[in-house]
Write an enzyme that holds these catalytic residues in place. Structure first.
Site, PDB file in Angstrom:
ATOM      1  N   CYS A  43       1.454  11.021 -53.787  1.00 47.39           N
ATOM      2  CA  CYS A  43       1.608   9.963 -54.697  1.00 47.39           C
ATOM      3  C   CYS A  43       3.200   9.361 -54.637  1.00 47.39           C
ATOM      4  O   CYS A  43       4.052   9.971 -53.642  1.00 47.39           O
ATOM      5  CB  CYS A  43       1.324  10.252 -56.282  1.00 47.39           C
ATOM      6  SG  CYS A  43       2.178  11.747 -57.045  1.00 47.39           S
ATOM      7  N   ASN A  44       3.808   8.988 -55.396  1.00 47.43           N
ATOM      8  CA  ASN A  44       4.858   8.184 -55.488  1.00 47.43           C
ATOM      9  C   ASN A  44       6.056   9.958 -55.431  1.00 47.43           C
ATOM     10  O   ASN A  44       6.388   9.723 -54.942  1.00 47.43           O
ATOM     11  CB  ASN A  44       5.007   7.695 -56.966  1.00 47.43           C
ATOM     12  CG  ASN A  44       4.697   6.800 -56.532  1.00 47.43           C
ATOM     13  OD1 ASN A  44       5.226   5.916 -55.576  1.00 47.43           O
ATOM     14  ND2 ASN A  44       4.311   5.592 -57.207  1.00 47.43           N
TER      15      ASN A  44
END
Length: 101
Positions: free
Chosen positions: A8-9
């Site tokens: 994810c980020n």
């Protein structure tokens, strides 16, 4: 043992999902190693994993990651609903379905 990377980020939002997936894996008696990492880490360490699952918020890097891995491992986007509900059971099942021999 199957090795699953959730990307994810920043790797933080998926940590709860990782725990839920691990709980379900214990319930069904499946040995897995699951980690959550930022995309930048996934791009560097992909050879250490059997599958990379992308959080819906980073779906835009799918093609870039697919190219980087040369198709050697499955790259899948986690269903937005399952991600939002932190549904470890469904996400683990999706990963294991991709990894069946």
């Amino acid at each position: 043992m199957k090795k699953i990377l959730l990307a994810c980020n920043l790797g933080m939002s998926t940590s709860l999902l990782v725990r839920n997936m691990e709980k379900y894996a214990q319930q069904i008696g499946v040995e897995v190693q699951i980690a959550a990492e930022p995309i930048a880490v996934a791009e560097k360490t992909w050879k250490e994993w059997d599958i990379i699952m992308l959080g819906p918020q980073v779906r835009h890097v799918f093609n870039r990651l697919k190219d980087a891995t040369g198709g050697e491992i499955p790259i899948v986007i986690i269903d937005m609903r399952d991600y939002g509900m932190m549904n470890g059971e469904k996400v683990l099942k999706a990963a294991l379905d991709q990894l069946r021999d």
